[in-house]
Design an enzyme around this catalytic site. Structure first.
Site, PDB file in Angstrom:
ATOM      1  N   PRO A 118       0.808  -1.219   0.000  1.00 38.57           N
ATOM      2  CA  PRO A 118       0.000   0.000   0.000  1.00 38.57           C
ATOM      3  C   PRO A 118       0.841   1.268   0.000  1.00 38.57           C
ATOM      4  O   PRO A 118       1.957   1.293   0.543  1.00 38.57           O
ATOM      5  CB  PRO A 118      -0.826  -0.126   1.287  1.00 38.57           C
ATOM      6  CG  PRO A 118      -0.900  -1.592   1.533  1.00 38.57           C
ATOM      7  CD  PRO A 118       0.409  -2.159   1.057  1.00 38.57           C
ATOM      8  N   CYS A 119       0.286   2.310  -0.578  1.00 33.42           N
ATOM      9  CA  CYS A 119       1.024   3.562  -0.781  1.00 33.42           C
ATOM     10  C   CYS A 119       1.662   4.091   0.492  1.00 33.42           C
ATOM     11  O   CYS A 119       2.829   4.483   0.508  1.00 33.42           O
ATOM     12  CB  CYS A 119       0.088   4.633  -1.352  1.00 33.42           C
ATOM     13  SG  CYS A 119      -0.734   4.153  -2.881  1.00 33.42           S
ATOM     14  N   GLN A 120       0.881   4.115   1.591  1.00 35.44           N
ATOM     15  CA  GLN A 120       1.410   4.710   2.818  1.00 35.44           C
ATOM     16  C   GLN A 120       2.593   3.925   3.358  1.00 35.44           C
ATOM     17  O   GLN A 120       3.493   4.491   3.985  1.00 35.44           O
ATOM     18  CB  GLN A 120       0.309   4.793   3.877  1.00 35.44           C
ATOM     19  CG  GLN A 120      -0.721   5.880   3.598  1.00 35.44           C
ATOM     20  CD  GLN A 120      -1.793   5.929   4.676  1.00 35.44           C
ATOM     21  OE1 GLN A 120      -2.339   4.908   5.065  1.00 35.44           O
ATOM     22  NE2 GLN A 120      -2.089   7.123   5.150  1.00 35.44           N
ATOM     23  N   TRP A 172       4.937   2.558   1.666  1.00 39.56           N
ATOM     24  CA  TRP A 172       6.147   2.988   0.962  1.00 39.56           C
ATOM     25  C   TRP A 172       6.706   4.252   1.619  1.00 39.56           C
ATOM     26  O   TRP A 172       7.897   4.351   1.904  1.00 39.56           O
ATOM     27  CB  TRP A 172       5.839   3.285  -0.503  1.00 39.56           C
ATOM     28  CG  TRP A 172       5.584   2.118  -1.379  1.00 39.56           C
ATOM     29  CD1 TRP A 172       4.543   1.244  -1.300  1.00 39.56           C
ATOM     30  CD2 TRP A 172       6.375   1.684  -2.492  1.00 39.56           C
ATOM     31  NE1 TRP A 172       4.635   0.304  -2.296  1.00 39.56           N
ATOM     32  CE2 TRP A 172       5.743   0.553  -3.040  1.00 39.56           C
ATOM     33  CE3 TRP A 172       7.543   2.158  -3.072  1.00 39.56           C
ATOM     34  CZ2 TRP A 172       6.238  -0.123  -4.151  1.00 39.56           C
ATOM     35  CZ3 TRP A 172       8.042   1.491  -4.191  1.00 39.56           C
ATOM     36  CH2 TRP A 172       7.401   0.355  -4.719  1.00 39.56           C
TER      37      TRP A 172
END
Length: 349
Positions: free
Chosen positions: A99-101, A103
């Protein structure tokens, strides 16, 4: 949508056949899929001759759809953080996008203490344990913003330290037979002992249009159970001021705006005229006299634009969950072209 690319190779012919007819013998590379979502990445790789043997997706709203379409895959619905390394099979490749967060938190070096960052480190943990020949990780293009530059470089270093020669590139799905402008960052790594100098697939000049993708659905009735087209339904949740601040209509001979994971931000159907400007800089209006033509794309139309097969049934209790599954997925055809390039690299190694 077109059924086949203009010029077919033997592998292209393979990709057109249903998954049930694809030879899954030993010559195909086995995969582990992490953060699998609805399986767009997995399906594209399977069309290219790979085989997903184990997958992990924690979202209970997504799992039934994935399992229904890919029943041959051993599926684990626990959090990846709760799964030990010895439960994950040894395979040729690991694919999926943390998930983006996770990263950003990992890049900010808060990964050990922050649950969101821990997901990224779990991805690294799997790589270090399984030691696959290659991996693919996908993320939104915002990871390349200047404010994230230091974090992204740290993330690349983590992949390198895990034992991989790493390449990354921002790809637009519209360059790979997907009728949609959709930019995403793909990070591909090959185990260092393979000495592979990976090159991403070259863009395809022939663009797929909205007309090719969804024109045949334009007169189909909308609604659950109204016709034989699965998931051809919409939500009626209105439009926010942010949505109305820009034109949201692309014409039949264009590619769609990005299909997002929220129904309230889904692009509008190309049957409508382009939205008109007003004397306010951040306000558009529907063309007077044509208001009845404005509706958001259906879940199935979005799935077509994401190049999911028509026999993929998105299982949900409310259509908004269908939009979420479709919008978060990697376009299948883009995944296919990336997979074919990886397959070629492995063959030549």
């Amino acid at each position: 949508m077109r059924n086949k690319p203009a010029q077919l190779t033997p592998d292209d012919e393979l990709s057109q056949r249903p998954l049930s007819s694809v030879n899954t013998g030993k010559q195909h590379h086995d995969l582990v899929s992490l953060f699998s979502g609805a399986g767009g990445l997995d399906i594209g790789f399977e069309q290219a001759g790979f085989k997903t043997v184990w997958a992990n997706e924690y979202d209970k709203n997504i799992a039934p759809s994935y399992q229904h379409y890919l029943p041959h895959v051993e599926f684990d619905g626990r959090s990846i953080s709760a799964i030990s390394e010895d439960e994950i099979p040894n395979v040729s490749g690991v694919i999926g996008g943390p998930p983006c967060q996770s990263w950003s938190e990992a890049g900010a070096k808060r990964g050990v203490d922050d649950p969101r960052g821990k997901l990224f480190f779990d991805y690294i943990r799997v790589l270090e344990s399984v030691k696959p020949e290659f991996f693919v990780a996908e993320n939104v293009s915002g990871i390349l913003h200047k404010r994230n530059e230091q974090s992204f470089q740290m993330i690349i270093s983590l992949f390198t330290d895990a034992g991989y020669d790493v390449s990354w590139q921002k790809l637009n799905a519209s360059d790979y037979e997907v009728p949609q402008d959709r930019e995403r960052v793909f990070v591909v790594g090959f185990r260092k002992d393979l000495h592979i100098d990976f090159k991403f697939p070259a863009p395809i000049t022939d663009k797929v249009t909205l007309k090719e993708a969804i024109f045949d659905l334009k007169d189909m009735p909308l609604g659950k159970g109204e016709n034989e087209v699965k998931n051809h339904e919409i939500t009626d949740t209105g439009y926010s001021s942010m949505f109305m601040s820009r034109n949201r209509v692309r014409a039949w001979d264009e590619q769609s705006y990005t299909v997002l994971a929220t129904d309230r931000h889904t692009p509008l159907h190309p049957q409508a005229p382009k939205m008109l400007t007003t004397d306010q800089p951040d306000k558009r209006i529907f063309s007077p006299g044509h208001e009845d033509k404005y509706r958001r794309l259906s879940v199935r139309e979005c799935a077509r634009i994401q190049t999911f097969p028509d026999d993929y049934e998105f299982i949900y209790s409310h259509a908004r969950n269908g939009y979420k599954m479709v919008g978060n997925a990697v376009p299948v055809r883009l995944a296919y072209h990336l997979a074919m390039k990886i397959k070629q690299s492995l063959t030549q190694a």
